[in-house]
Design an enzyme around this catalytic site. Structure first.
Site, PDB file in Angstrom:
ATOM      1  N   GLN A  98     -31.530  19.138   4.144  1.00 46.10           N
ATOM      2  CA  GLN A  98     -30.220  18.496   4.299  1.00 46.10           C
ATOM      3  C   GLN A  98     -29.879  18.392   5.796  1.00 46.10           C
ATOM      4  O   GLN A  98     -30.774  18.257   6.599  1.00 46.10           O
ATOM      5  CB  GLN A  98     -29.124  19.250   3.526  1.00 46.10           C
ATOM      6  N   ASP A 137     -31.885  13.473   5.801  1.00 49.92           N
ATOM      7  CA  ASP A 137     -32.812  12.338   5.894  1.00 49.92           C
ATOM      8  C   ASP A 137     -33.031  11.852   7.322  1.00 49.92           C
ATOM      9  O   ASP A 137     -33.311  10.675   7.563  1.00 49.92           O
ATOM     10  CB  ASP A 137     -32.311  11.153   5.029  1.00 49.92           C
ATOM     11  N   GLY A 184     -35.782  15.628   0.098  1.00 51.98           N
ATOM     12  CA  GLY A 184     -36.928  14.725  -0.045  1.00 51.98           C
ATOM     13  C   GLY A 184     -37.443  14.496   1.361  1.00 51.98           C
ATOM     14  O   GLY A 184     -36.805  13.808   2.144  1.00 51.98           O
ATOM     15  N   HIS A 185     -38.543  15.138   1.711  1.00 55.92           N
ATOM     16  CA  HIS A 185     -39.070  15.072   3.079  1.00 55.92           C
ATOM     17  C   HIS A 185     -40.331  14.219   3.092  1.00 55.92           C
ATOM     18  O   HIS A 185     -41.320  14.548   2.438  1.00 55.92           O
ATOM     19  CB  HIS A 185     -39.356  16.491   3.610  1.00 55.92           C
ATOM     20  N   LYS A 228     -36.952  14.914   9.077  1.00 54.39           N
ATOM     21  CA  LYS A 228     -37.442  16.293   9.267  1.00 54.39           C
ATOM     22  C   LYS A 228     -38.891  16.444   8.823  1.00 54.39           C
ATOM     23  O   LYS A 228     -39.703  17.074   9.495  1.00 54.39           O
ATOM     24  CB  LYS A 228     -36.541  17.287   8.489  1.00 54.39           C
TER      25      LYS A 228
HETATM   26  P1  GDP Z   1     -36.020  14.028   5.836  1.00 55.02           P
HETATM   27  O1  GDP Z   1     -35.331  14.320   4.549  1.00 55.02           O
HETATM   28  O2  GDP Z   1     -35.217  14.449   7.018  1.00 55.02           O
HETATM   29  O3  GDP Z   1     -37.423  14.542   5.884  1.00 55.02           O
HETATM   30  O4  GDP Z   1     -36.099  12.439   5.926  1.00 55.02           O
HETATM   31  P2  GDP Z   1     -36.546  11.432   4.734  1.00 55.02           P
HETATM   32  O5  GDP Z   1     -38.003  11.548   4.556  1.00 55.02           O
HETATM   33  O6  GDP Z   1     -35.682  11.618   3.545  1.00 55.02           O
HETATM   34  O7  GDP Z   1     -36.109  10.041   5.345  1.00 55.02           O
HETATM   35  C1  GDP Z   1     -36.638   9.566   6.536  1.00 55.02           C
HETATM   36  C2  GDP Z   1     -37.307   8.206   6.263  1.00 55.02           C
HETATM   37  O8  GDP Z   1     -37.542   7.550   7.487  1.00 55.02           O
HETATM   38  C3  GDP Z   1     -38.655   8.353   5.614  1.00 55.02           C
HETATM   39  O9  GDP Z   1     -38.876   7.232   4.785  1.00 55.02           O
HETATM   40  C4  GDP Z   1     -39.622   8.332   6.789  1.00 55.02           C
HETATM   41  O10 GDP Z   1     -40.919   7.880   6.450  1.00 55.02           O
HETATM   42  C5  GDP Z   1     -38.944   7.366   7.703  1.00 55.02           C
HETATM   43  N1  GDP Z   1     -39.115   7.585   9.137  1.00 55.02           N
HETATM   44  C6  GDP Z   1     -39.235   8.765   9.817  1.00 55.02           C
HETATM   45  N2  GDP Z   1     -39.277   8.525  11.150  1.00 55.02           N
HETATM   46  C7  GDP Z   1     -39.179   7.198  11.312  1.00 55.02           C
HETATM   47  C8  GDP Z   1     -39.120   6.342  12.453  1.00 55.02           C
HETATM   48  O11 GDP Z   1     -39.148   6.770  13.603  1.00 55.02           O
HETATM   49  N3  GDP Z   1     -38.993   4.987  12.212  1.00 55.02           N
HETATM   50  C9  GDP Z   1     -38.922   4.462  10.953  1.00 55.02           C
HETATM   51  N4  GDP Z   1     -38.794   3.157  10.822  1.00 55.02           N
HETATM   52  N5  GDP Z   1     -38.982   5.249   9.867  1.00 55.02           N
HETATM   53  C10 GDP Z   1     -39.086   6.592  10.043  1.00 55.02           C
HETATM   54  P1  IMO Z   2     -33.001  16.114   2.874  1.00 56.65           P
HETATM   55  O1  IMO Z   2     -33.537  17.516   3.029  1.00 56.65           O
HETATM   56  C1  IMO Z   2     -29.543  13.575   2.157  1.00 56.65           C
HETATM   57  C2  IMO Z   2     -26.435  15.143  -0.485  1.00 56.65           C
HETATM   58  C3  IMO Z   2     -26.244  14.479  -1.835  1.00 56.65           C
HETATM   59  C4  IMO Z   2     -24.768  14.748  -2.054  1.00 56.65           C
HETATM   60  C5  IMO Z   2     -24.574  16.136  -1.468  1.00 56.65           C
HETATM   61  C6  IMO Z   2     -24.678  17.258  -2.488  1.00 56.65           C
HETATM   62  O2  IMO Z   2     -33.956  15.165   2.286  1.00 56.65           O
HETATM   63  O3  IMO Z   2     -32.381  15.648   4.148  1.00 56.65           O
HETATM   64  P2  IMO Z   2     -26.608  18.363  -3.947  1.00 56.65           P
HETATM   65  O4  IMO Z   2     -27.709  17.749  -4.748  1.00 56.65           O
HETATM   66  O5  IMO Z   2     -27.062  19.242  -2.852  1.00 56.65           O
HETATM   67  O6  IMO Z   2     -25.571  19.001  -4.824  1.00 56.65           O
HETATM   68  O7  IMO Z   2     -25.849  17.108  -3.264  1.00 56.65           O
HETATM   69  O8  IMO Z   2     -25.607  16.298  -0.503  1.00 56.65           O
HETATM   70  N1  IMO Z   2     -27.818  15.614  -0.229  1.00 56.65           N
HETATM   71  C7  IMO Z   2     -28.649  15.030   0.635  1.00 56.65           C
HETATM   72  N2  IMO Z   2     -28.505  13.897   1.364  1.00 56.65           N
HETATM   73  N3  IMO Z   2     -30.666  14.331   2.287  1.00 56.65           N
HETATM   74  C8  IMO Z   2     -30.809  15.466   1.569  1.00 56.65           C
HETATM   75  O9  IMO Z   2     -31.851  16.291   1.762  1.00 56.65           O
HETATM   76  C9  IMO Z   2     -29.800  15.842   0.668  1.00 56.65           C
HETATM   77  N4  IMO Z   2     -29.634  16.870  -0.189  1.00 56.65           N
HETATM   78  C10 IMO Z   2     -28.417  16.726  -0.721  1.00 56.65           C
HETATM   79  O10 IMO Z   2     -26.540  13.103  -1.759  1.00 56.65           O
HETATM   80  O11 IMO Z   2     -24.002  13.853  -1.282  1.00 56.65           O
HETATM   81 MG    MG Z   3     -34.726  13.330   2.796  1.00 56.25          MG
END
Ligand code: GDP
Ligand code: IMO
Ligand code: MG
Length: 425
Positions: free
Chosen positions: A223, A14, A41-42, A17
């Protein structure tokens, strides 16, 4: 021959990415996912709309980018179908721009049930899995009994499916998990049929041909390095290699074709699910970070645990991944803090002070040793490379010095446009 650049998370996922892959995608001909599955979840944001992708690579909104789901990925046809249907209103040319490896492993409905069963059986020691069936599916892949995307084209697919489901039923018998099999089976078969209309390919040939023809490729990690099956805080990890090496095995590209490695990290730390988190803030400050950063899981909605940045862990991730550029996300979330803490070392239970990540992370009590810097305490919405608050510049300089890799991008908000490139690093 051109190169495959890799973008991956250096923390526990998270990091942002999805946003950055979308931002960088116009520079690339191909974006390819190499591991993980719908546990990811991207999030991407542009034109006032927020999109969350689970299975589909984050280059899908760029008209000219070809997107590949590689062999290292685990694919749930049901989630895939729902995701494609959600995208249908945006008039994207998904059918032409998406390619799926025949060697990607299929997540069956029983894998999801097994995930639930195993987590329940672990009780307080549960991993905190997303319950998408990731672990059980990779188990079957390594156990050499998995089903792959290419199998759906076989006349014997139903038979193979039933055989594997029967193995799973035997295990599930010992667990108290309720389900309606008829419903799950119908839903799965419908989704499998839906999947047949896409480009199902041998993606290793596709990608190597693209490289030979001079195309640029961006490998999109899911991840983060600290959730890697080998190098993460085992057993509180995911079941795939989330590190750069995973891009080679998950796409079928040789190590010598790897170019830049973009390591992406938040200006602080978060973790969702169980497992060690040395700099976790269980107080009001952690609560503030969660609120300010809107730190709730993109896949499960669970609140993310929050804490200060952790340099021993980041250095470890940089080492394992061979990071060539660092990208710092969510700098704006720290706007509210007067003082920002940076963990530079760990103190272990026996008093040892170390900059290394100890083997015994799970049972060891680790006390972070912090350096404190003055916060910038102002909005970053108008900043550019040359007009940053001095305290932010100071934070960046400190991190670069400690980490030994240039920070070439700062993200100051979720939107595509809230991105500051640093050319002069
Ligand atoms: P990913 O899994 O690495 O793609 O990241 P996620 O989408 O799960 O989580 C990142 C969260 O931070 C999302 O809700 C994005 O919209 C948000 N986000 C990304 N970059 C920024 C930033 O620079 N500032 C803020 N406030 N939010 C951001
Ligand atoms: P993105 O790509 C954050 C965490 C879960 C749990 C552990 C194992 O959005 O960054 P799993 O479902 O793989 O068996 O879970 O890894 N986890 C993540 N945490 N971002 C993710 O993906 C994750 N994918 C799995 O919360 O602790
Ligand atoms: Mg994510």
């Amino acid at each position: 021959m051109s190169k495959v650049d890799v973008l991956l998370g250096l923390q526990w996922g998270d990091e942002g990415k999805g946003k950055i892959v979308d931002v960088l995608a116009p520079k690339y001909d191909v974006v390819a996912r190499f591991q993980g599955g719908p546990n990811a979840g991207h999030t991407l944001e542009f034109d006032g709309i927020k999109h969350v992708l689970h299975q589909i690579p984050s280059g899908i909104f760029r008209e000219k980018t070809r997107n590949v789901i590689g062999n290292g990925v685990v694919l749930d046809p049901v989630i895939f179908k729902a995701e494609i249907e959600k995208l249908s209103k945006y008039n994207l040319n998904v059918k032409a721009n998406l390619y799926i490896s025949k060697k990607a492993t299929l997540i069956l409905p029983t894998h999801r049930l097994l995930d639930q069963a195993y987590e329940k059986a672990k009780g307080v020691d549960k991993i905190g899995s997303t319950l998408k069936g990731i672990g059980p599916t990779y188990q079957d892949k390594i156990g050499r009994q998995g089903l792959r995307v290419g199998d759906i084209l076989s006349d014997r697919f139903k038979e193979k499916f039933q055989k594997l489901a029967d193995i799973h039923f035997k295990i599930l018998k010992d667990h108290d998990i309720q389900f309606n099999w008829d419903e799950l089976e119908v839903q799965f078969m419908e989704a499998v049929n839906f999947l047949k209309q896409f480009n199902l390919i041998e993606s290793e040939y596709f990608l190597n041909k693209e490289l030979k023809e001079g195309s640029t490729i961006l490998a999109e990690g899911a991840q983060g390095a600290l959730l890697d099956i080998d190098f993460g805080s085992y057993p509180f990890v995911t079941s795939s290699n989330t590190v750069t090496a995973g891009a080679c095995t998950g796409l079928g590209v040789a190590p010598r074709h790897i170019g830049e490695v973009y390591g992406i990290f938040k200006a602080y730390s978060t973790r969702v699910g169980s497992g060690p988190f040395p700099t976790e803030l269980l107080d009001e400050q952690g609560e503030l970070m969660r609120k300010e950063g809107n730190e709730f899981g993109s896949t499960t909605g669970r609140p993310r645990r929050c804490g200060w940045i952790d340099l021993p862990s980041l250095k470890y991730s940089i080492m394992i991944n061979g990071v060539t550029q660092l990208l710092m996300m969510k700098a704006d979330v720290l706007n509210i803090f007067q003082t920002i803490k940076i963990c530079t070392k760990y103190e272990l239970a026996d008093g040892t002070v170390t900059e290394m990540v100890p083997y015994e992370l799970v049972n060891e009590k680790i006390t972070p040793i912090y350096v404190e810097l003055k916060g910038w305490n102002t909005s970053l919405s108008e900043i550019s490379e040359d007009s940053m608050p001095a305290e932010l510049r100071n934070y960046i300089d400190f991190l670069e010095k400690q980490l030994g890799v240039p920070i070439t991008l700062i993200s100051t908000g979720p939107d595509r446009t809230q991105t500051v490139y640093r050319q002069n690093t």
